[in-house]
Motif scaffolding. Structure first.
Motif, PDB file in Angstrom:
ATOM      1  N   SER A  37      23.893   8.973 -41.102  1.00 35.67           N
ATOM      2  CA  SER A  37      23.726   7.856 -42.018  1.00 35.67           C
ATOM      3  C   SER A  37      22.538   8.080 -42.934  1.00 35.67           C
ATOM      4  N   MET A  38      22.740   7.872 -44.234  1.00 34.25           N
ATOM      5  CA  MET A  38      21.644   8.033 -45.190  1.00 34.25           C
ATOM      6  C   MET A  38      21.049   6.679 -45.587  1.00 34.25           C
ATOM      7  N   TYR A  39      21.562   5.592 -45.042  1.00 33.64           N
ATOM      8  CA  TYR A  39      21.069   4.289 -45.450  1.00 33.64           C
ATOM      9  C   TYR A  39      20.056   3.764 -44.437  1.00 33.64           C
ATOM     10  N   LYS A  40      19.139   2.947 -44.935  1.00 35.23           N
ATOM     11  CA  LYS A  40      18.250   2.234 -44.042  1.00 35.23           C
ATOM     12  C   LYS A  40      19.081   1.160 -43.347  1.00 35.23           C
ATOM     13  N   LYS A  41      18.918   1.027 -42.056  1.00 32.59           N
ATOM     14  CA  LYS A  41      19.788   0.122 -41.310  1.00 32.59           C
ATOM     15  C   LYS A  41      19.330  -1.326 -41.460  1.00 32.59           C
ATOM     16  N   GLU A  42      19.399  -1.767 -42.697  1.00 33.12           N
ATOM     17  CA  GLU A  42      19.055  -3.138 -43.047  1.00 33.12           C
ATOM     18  C   GLU A  42      20.331  -3.852 -43.462  1.00 33.12           C
ATOM     19  N   ILE A  43      20.498  -5.068 -43.022  1.00 37.81           N
ATOM     20  CA  ILE A  43      21.726  -5.807 -43.311  1.00 37.81           C
ATOM     21  C   ILE A  43      21.483  -6.746 -44.488  1.00 37.81           C
ATOM     22  N   GLY A  44      22.354  -6.631 -45.486  1.00 38.52           N
ATOM     23  CA  GLY A  44      22.234  -7.449 -46.684  1.00 38.52           C
ATOM     24  C   GLY A  44      23.301  -8.527 -46.733  1.00 38.52           C
ATOM     25  N   LEU A  45      23.048  -9.548 -47.547  1.00 41.21           N
ATOM     26  CA  LEU A  45      23.992 -10.643 -47.745  1.00 41.21           C
ATOM     27  C   LEU A  45      24.195 -10.874 -49.233  1.00 41.21           C
TER      28      LEU A  45
END
Length: 290
Positions: free
Chosen positions: A27-35
């Motif tokens: 995974s290249m994304y920061k594991k932050e959840i967006g809305l």
């Protein structure tokens, strides 16, 4: 085009392939959840501060704005005022949906310039085009014109330190003389300037496979909308993890897609209420997907 039943079978097979390739699974994304805040469109304009407090309390760290206009700004708040509330709740508006006025159709830059300034004030990374009116997307020539305008807007965004993205629905996958509008947008835009925000629900709803899009256009889908499909009525949404879409293969292919941010979105069909729904979706994603 594939059937939804075939899609479900194929995604399971593709998942096994992706998981066997660590370079793709990483995974290249920061594991932050967006809305995507449009989910809370009924509540947000009434009390922005209280709603954003609930968003943060539900486990989200990123948001995607919507609804900006030169006249009303963000639900009556200036970008500076909205940024202050976001900061107070440790939320980042990494992207925003901006309609850009009539720029895509006649080149008028007034709304685009205002949108760029708003996005810069919010310290956003992406300025995202959310929608094209039906009267301006009836032919391949229309889509070619849109692609050209996206290139122009992307250059203006780049000059201001922003990236431009385009968000899809299902209509882009309709064919015109054997070619889809989405193909025109992908092939007619500058890969170094124009990104795509893939709405996974709408891709599946149209009968297409996000994994195939990742394979054919690696690195172009910098953002996703994670929106589930109701099991009884596919025209409706549901809480992530409660519907028909298996998101695990998509997250396993995040690097191939190029994804850096994703946003939960639910437009309708809340099990209890919208606040409970965003909390349920966030919990499923944090426990099962990332």
């Amino acid at each position: 085009m594939i059937t939804r039943r075939t899609f479900i079978i194929n995604t399971s097979l593709t998942a096994a392939t992706v998981l066997a390739l660590p370079s793709l699974a990483f995974s290249m994304y920061k594991k932050e959840i967006g809305l995507q805040l449009y989910t809370l469109r009924e509540e947000l304009p009434k009390n922005v501060k209280a709603v954003l407090e609930k968003v943060a309390a539900s486990g989200y760290t990123n948001v995607e704005t919507y609804g900006f206009s030169i006249k009303d700004q963000f639900w009556g708040l200036s970008p500076v005022e909205l940024k202050k509330i976001l900061d107070e709740n440790n939320l980042k508006a990494v992207s925003g949906h901006y309609n850009l006025g009539s720029f895509l159709y006649d080149g008028n830059t007034a709304e685009l310039i205002a949108s760029i300034e708003a996005a810069k004030t919010l310290k956003s990374e992406f300025l995202t085009v959310p929608w094209v009116d039906e009267s301006f997307r009836k032919s391949l020539e229309d889509y070619k014109k849109i692609a050209s305008r996206l290139n122009q807007a992307a250059k203006m965004c780049a000059d201001s330190g922003l990236k431009l993205a385009y968000h899809n629905h299902d209509f882009e996958f309709q064919k015109h003389d054997g070619v889809t509008g989405y193909e025109i947008l992908l092939n007619g835009t500058d890969k170094s300037l124009v990104c795509f925000e893939l709405d996974l629900y709408w891709v599946v709803r149209s009968g297409n496979d996000p994994l195939q899009l990742f394979k054919e256009n690696p690195g172009r889908f910098k953002m996703w909308h994670v929106k589930d499909m109701d099991k009884q009525n596919q025209a409706l949404n549901t809480e992530v993890g409660s519907g028909l879409i298996d998101f695990k293969p998509f997250f396993a292919a995040a690097k191939q897609a190029g994804m850096v941010h994703f946003f939960v979105e639910q437009e309708n069909n809340f099990a209890v209420n919208s606040f409970q729904s965003i909390k349920t979706s966030c919990g499923f994603i944090s426990q099962k997907l990332i």
